[in-house]
Scaffold this motif. Sequence first.
Motif, mmCIF file in Angstrom:
data_model
loop_
_atom_site.group_PDB
_atom_site.id
_atom_site.type_symbol
_atom_site.label_atom_id
_atom_site.label_comp_id
_atom_site.label_asym_id
_atom_site.label_seq_id
_atom_site.Cartn_x
_atom_site.Cartn_y
_atom_site.Cartn_z
ATOM 1 N N LYS A 13 18.676 21.712 11.986
ATOM 2 C CA LYS A 13 18.766 22.537 13.200
ATOM 3 C C LYS A 13 18.762 24.028 12.892
ATOM 4 O O LYS A 13 19.270 24.847 13.673
ATOM 5 C CB LYS A 13 20.024 22.182 14.026
ATOM 6 C CG LYS A 13 20.213 20.699 14.293
ATOM 7 C CD LYS A 13 19.049 20.104 15.051
ATOM 8 C CE LYS A 13 19.290 18.624 15.357
ATOM 9 N NZ LYS A 13 18.120 17.968 15.993
ATOM 10 N N ILE A 14 18.201 24.398 11.762
ATOM 11 C CA ILE A 14 18.102 25.802 11.378
ATOM 12 C C ILE A 14 16.791 26.363 11.919
ATOM 13 O O ILE A 14 15.739 25.739 11.750
ATOM 14 C CB ILE A 14 18.179 25.952 9.849
ATOM 15 C CG1 ILE A 14 19.572 25.498 9.369
ATOM 16 C CG2 ILE A 14 17.904 27.379 9.408
ATOM 17 C CD1 ILE A 14 19.704 25.384 7.877
ATOM 18 N N PRO A 15 16.794 27.499 12.592
ATOM 19 C CA PRO A 15 15.582 28.050 13.204
ATOM 20 C C PRO A 15 14.480 28.347 12.182
ATOM 21 O O PRO A 15 14.738 28.431 10.975
ATOM 22 C CB PRO A 15 16.076 29.331 13.880
ATOM 23 C CG PRO A 15 17.541 29.127 14.077
ATOM 24 C CD PRO A 15 17.994 28.299 12.921
ATOM 25 N N GLU A 32 5.936 25.842 3.418
ATOM 26 C CA GLU A 32 5.099 25.128 4.384
ATOM 27 C C GLU A 32 5.788 25.180 5.741
ATOM 28 O O GLU A 32 6.957 24.790 5.861
ATOM 29 C CB GLU A 32 4.902 23.680 3.968
ATOM 30 C CG GLU A 32 4.067 22.905 4.982
ATOM 31 C CD GLU A 32 3.522 21.605 4.428
ATOM 32 O OE1 GLU A 32 2.432 21.640 3.844
ATOM 33 O OE2 GLU A 32 4.202 20.580 4.570
ATOM 34 N N LEU A 33 5.082 25.664 6.744
ATOM 35 C CA LEU A 33 5.598 25.643 8.108
ATOM 36 C C LEU A 33 5.354 24.237 8.640
ATOM 37 O O LEU A 33 4.215 23.838 8.871
ATOM 38 C CB LEU A 33 4.892 26.703 8.952
ATOM 39 C CG LEU A 33 5.040 28.140 8.440
ATOM 40 C CD1 LEU A 33 4.284 29.115 9.337
ATOM 41 C CD2 LEU A 33 6.504 28.547 8.321
ATOM 42 N N GLY A 34 6.444 23.479 8.819
ATOM 43 C CA GLY A 34 6.337 22.055 9.088
ATOM 44 C C GLY A 34 6.821 21.652 10.457
ATOM 45 O O GLY A 34 7.233 22.480 11.282
ATOM 46 N N ALA A 35 6.820 20.346 10.672
ATOM 47 C CA ALA A 35 7.029 19.779 12.004
ATOM 48 C C ALA A 35 8.492 19.543 12.365
ATOM 49 O O ALA A 35 8.785 19.152 13.486
ATOM 50 C CB ALA A 35 6.263 18.452 12.116
ATOM 51 N N GLY A 36 9.401 19.775 11.428
ATOM 52 C CA GLY A 36 10.779 19.361 11.659
ATOM 53 C C GLY A 36 11.646 20.335 12.426
ATOM 54 O O GLY A 36 12.860 20.401 12.206
ATOM 55 N N HIS A 37 11.057 21.102 13.319
ATOM 56 C CA HIS A 37 11.805 22.092 14.084
ATOM 57 C C HIS A 37 11.819 21.736 15.566
ATOM 58 O O HIS A 37 10.897 21.091 16.069
ATOM 59 C CB HIS A 37 11.174 23.478 13.925
ATOM 60 C CG HIS A 37 11.182 23.991 12.525
ATOM 61 N ND1 HIS A 37 12.258 24.636 11.970
ATOM 62 C CD2 HIS A 37 10.242 23.925 11.536
ATOM 63 C CE1 HIS A 37 11.983 24.965 10.718
ATOM 64 N NE2 HIS A 37 10.766 24.535 10.432
#
Length: 283
Positions: A13-15, A32-37
């Motif tokens: 849950k970190i921005p 890597e800018l990933g999907a887990g946000h």
Amino acid sequence: MIGLSSSYYGFQKIPVYESAKRVFDLGFDTAELGAGHGPEPAVWKTVKRIKRDFPDKNYTVHGLFPPLEKRFWFNASLGFTKQNEKIVENFFRAAQIVEAKVVSIHPGFRREIDWIDGATPLEEFSPQEEIPIEKAWSNFFELTNYCLAKAKETNCVFAIENMPSMAFPLVRTIEDFEKAFTQFPNLKMLLDVGHALYSDCLNQLLEHFADNVCQLHLHISRPEGIAPKADEHNPVTDAKQLEPLSAIKQLKQIPIIFEHGINISEEQIKSEKRILEGFLEKK
């Protein structure tokens, strides 16, 4: 280019901005800018701020980034729908801002996929109706053709990831990948080592497609016959686990991204980073 997926922190849950900062604070030169946000307001300002504050770092973009307001499994087998068009445009908008080396996606599923509320992208999804196979391939080719054109505009590489068999992937066998690479000579592979280990096909993929690999997702999993129902995304603990990757001649020139869930500690990640660095030094 050794990095960590921002999803590791996104699952906590970190921005997005703080996730990228923590990747670099941990000693990596690539994020890597990933999907887990989760969805964030003003996410494009955030992406621009990341590039502004860390201009000399390397980046890759992995679908689905940035996340939509409502959780969604991106499925290339559905083709160029309005929603998929928006998603693809966002991939390459993010890639252009950060000057990403690679944009990568899951290469479609043989079924429609529903999101399970409360799940993370490393957890089980919910397969629904089967997509007629020829239609799925046609849709995937249509979307891939568009993505390759966008990649050329953006000056990055576009790649598809090998998926574990339990995910009903459209591109699954050696013949499937040959079909995709024959259709699109500029298409590359994101080799997910954990997925390949889980499906017991790492050596096969390397034998046929080592030259096509433009990025790695690095984590360890047990073969499917003795593994749980999902890839475990365990850390590298010994350089011997990396030996098969010697088949990739361009290994030292491509992004190698560690990809983990919240059950793995930062200390474990720093340890596997040291193991990988030692392995690469000997190449």
